[in-house]
Design a protein around this motif. Structure first.
Motif, mmCIF file in Angstrom:
data_model
loop_
_atom_site.group_PDB
_atom_site.id
_atom_site.type_symbol
_atom_site.label_atom_id
_atom_site.label_comp_id
_atom_site.label_asym_id
_atom_site.label_seq_id
_atom_site.Cartn_x
_atom_site.Cartn_y
_atom_site.Cartn_z
ATOM 1 N N GLY A 210 -95.853 14.250 -16.434
ATOM 2 C CA GLY A 210 -94.907 15.195 -17.000
ATOM 3 C C GLY A 210 -93.491 14.676 -16.838
ATOM 4 N N LEU A 211 -92.556 15.604 -16.815
ATOM 5 C CA LEU A 211 -91.144 15.247 -16.681
ATOM 6 C C LEU A 211 -90.756 15.247 -15.208
ATOM 7 C CD1 LEU A 211 -88.388 14.688 -17.998
ATOM 8 C CD2 LEU A 211 -88.047 17.171 -18.091
ATOM 9 N N VAL A 212 -90.200 14.133 -14.772
ATOM 10 C CA VAL A 212 -89.797 13.975 -13.379
ATOM 11 C C VAL A 212 -88.354 13.479 -13.334
ATOM 12 C CG1 VAL A 212 -90.342 12.874 -11.170
ATOM 13 C CG2 VAL A 212 -92.171 13.335 -12.806
ATOM 14 N N GLN A 213 -87.586 13.992 -12.420
ATOM 15 C CA GLN A 213 -86.205 13.543 -12.283
ATOM 16 C C GLN A 213 -86.152 12.190 -11.578
ATOM 17 O OE1 GLN A 213 -83.703 16.519 -10.491
ATOM 18 N NE2 GLN A 213 -83.479 17.579 -12.433
ATOM 19 N N PRO A 214 -85.163 11.370 -11.894
ATOM 20 C CA PRO A 214 -85.012 10.099 -11.170
ATOM 21 C C PRO A 214 -84.961 10.343 -9.666
ATOM 22 C CG PRO A 214 -83.557 10.159 -13.058
ATOM 23 C CD PRO A 214 -84.160 11.528 -12.958
ATOM 24 N N GLY A 215 -85.711 9.505 -8.950
ATOM 25 C CA GLY A 215 -85.813 9.672 -7.511
ATOM 26 C C GLY A 215 -86.920 10.605 -7.079
ATOM 27 N N GLY A 216 -87.536 11.251 -8.048
ATOM 28 C CA GLY A 216 -88.589 12.204 -7.739
ATOM 29 C C GLY A 216 -89.949 11.559 -7.579
ATOM 30 N N SER A 217 -90.952 12.412 -7.364
ATOM 31 C CA SER A 217 -92.314 11.947 -7.136
ATOM 32 C C SER A 217 -93.289 12.696 -8.023
ATOM 33 C CB SER A 217 -92.708 12.188 -5.665
ATOM 34 O OG SER A 217 -91.873 11.476 -4.789
ATOM 35 N N THR A 218 -94.423 12.077 -8.228
ATOM 36 C CA THR A 218 -95.507 12.732 -8.934
ATOM 37 C C THR A 218 -96.809 12.067 -8.542
ATOM 38 O OG1 THR A 218 -96.230 13.568 -11.095
ATOM 39 C CG2 THR A 218 -95.505 11.280 -11.010
ATOM 40 N N ARG A 219 -97.897 12.775 -8.722
ATOM 41 C CA ARG A 219 -99.211 12.210 -8.425
ATOM 42 C C ARG A 219 -100.097 12.339 -9.661
ATOM 43 N NH1 ARG A 219 -103.814 13.898 -3.987
ATOM 44 N NH2 ARG A 219 -104.138 15.623 -5.460
ATOM 45 N N LEU A 220 -100.660 11.226 -10.039
ATOM 46 C CA LEU A 220 -101.594 11.203 -11.159
ATOM 47 C C LEU A 220 -103.019 11.220 -10.617
ATOM 48 C CD1 LEU A 220 -99.942 8.468 -13.411
ATOM 49 C CD2 LEU A 220 -99.412 10.914 -13.242
ATOM 50 N N THR A 221 -103.884 11.870 -11.362
ATOM 51 C CA THR A 221 -105.294 11.977 -10.980
ATOM 52 C C THR A 221 -106.162 11.454 -12.110
ATOM 53 O OG1 THR A 221 -104.865 13.905 -9.588
ATOM 54 C CG2 THR A 221 -107.126 13.577 -10.312
ATOM 55 N N THR B 201 -101.876 9.730 -19.694
ATOM 56 C CA THR B 201 -101.031 10.871 -19.364
ATOM 57 C C THR B 201 -99.574 10.410 -19.352
ATOM 58 O OG1 THR B 201 -100.674 12.700 -17.807
ATOM 59 C CG2 THR B 201 -101.224 10.564 -16.843
ATOM 60 N N GLN B 202 -98.720 11.213 -19.931
ATOM 61 C CA GLN B 202 -97.311 10.833 -20.095
ATOM 62 C C GLN B 202 -96.519 11.130 -18.830
ATOM 63 O OE1 GLN B 202 -95.597 9.487 -22.932
ATOM 64 N NE2 GLN B 202 -93.893 9.302 -21.490
ATOM 65 N N VAL B 203 -95.733 10.146 -18.411
ATOM 66 C CA VAL B 203 -94.768 10.333 -17.332
ATOM 67 C C VAL B 203 -93.395 9.995 -17.901
ATOM 68 C CG1 VAL B 203 -93.973 9.572 -15.070
ATOM 69 C CG2 VAL B 203 -96.418 9.789 -15.515
ATOM 70 N N THR B 204 -92.507 10.947 -17.828
ATOM 71 C CA THR B 204 -91.141 10.742 -18.309
ATOM 72 C C THR B 204 -90.185 10.965 -17.150
ATOM 73 O OG1 THR B 204 -91.737 11.521 -20.527
ATOM 74 C CG2 THR B 204 -89.387 11.472 -19.956
ATOM 75 N N VAL B 205 -89.423 9.934 -16.836
ATOM 76 C CA VAL B 205 -88.463 10.018 -15.739
ATOM 77 C C VAL B 205 -87.070 10.121 -16.356
ATOM 78 C CG1 VAL B 205 -87.595 8.984 -13.623
ATOM 79 C CG2 VAL B 205 -89.986 8.613 -14.325
ATOM 80 N N SER B 206 -86.512 11.285 -16.255
ATOM 81 C CA SER B 206 -85.222 11.539 -16.890
ATOM 82 C C SER B 206 -84.564 12.739 -16.252
ATOM 83 C CB SER B 206 -85.422 11.796 -18.381
ATOM 84 O OG SER B 206 -84.209 12.159 -19.004
ATOM 85 N N SER B 207 -83.244 12.717 -16.270
ATOM 86 C CA SER B 207 -82.506 13.880 -15.765
ATOM 87 C C SER B 207 -82.166 14.821 -16.909
ATOM 88 C CB SER B 207 -81.225 13.409 -15.061
ATOM 89 O OG SER B 207 -80.459 12.590 -15.922
#
Length: 117
Positions: free
Chosen positions: A9-20, A111-117
């Motif tokens: 999904g959408l994640v802010q720069p410096g953030g984290s996410t976990r894909l499964t 799965t889409q990962v978007t890193v943006s503020s």
């Protein structure tokens, strides 16, 4: 064989996410599971791999130290924990399963990962 990715999904720069990545209809034991990323306009590239027996791992140099791949053999699931995300980490992340003989490989839908503020 069914491979289903989730997370991102959408994640802010410096953030984290976990894909499964959940696998079914496939002999998980002995397989090699990998995550690939395809950024816009670029070729698909390997991000991380793990062997289901032994748990040996391999990481792409440009993400080493920021990601961790792990597996749950009972659930036939692979995870990709990503931290300190950067805009250049944006892309579609795909899960790949290669059988224990290295003869067949299977892919999820991504799965889409978007890193943006």
């Amino acid at each position: 064989v069914q491979i289903v990715e989730s997370g991102g999904g959408l994640v802010q720069p410096g953030g984290s996410t976990r894909l499964t990545c959940a696998v079914s209809g496939f002999t998980f034991s002995g397989a090699t599971m990998s995550w690939y990323r395809q950024a816009p306009g670029k070729e698909r590239e390997l991000v991380a791999s793990i062997t289901t027996i032994g748990g040996g791992t391999h990481y792409a140099d440009n993400m080493k130290g920021r990601i961790t791949i792990s597996r749950d053999s009972v659930k036939k699931t692979v995870y990709l924990q990503m931290n300190s995300l950067k805009p250049e980490d944006t892309g579609v992340y795909y899960c790949q399963a290669v059988d224990r003989w290295g003869q067949s490989d299977y892919w999820g839908q991504g799965t889409q990962v978007t890193v943006s503020s």
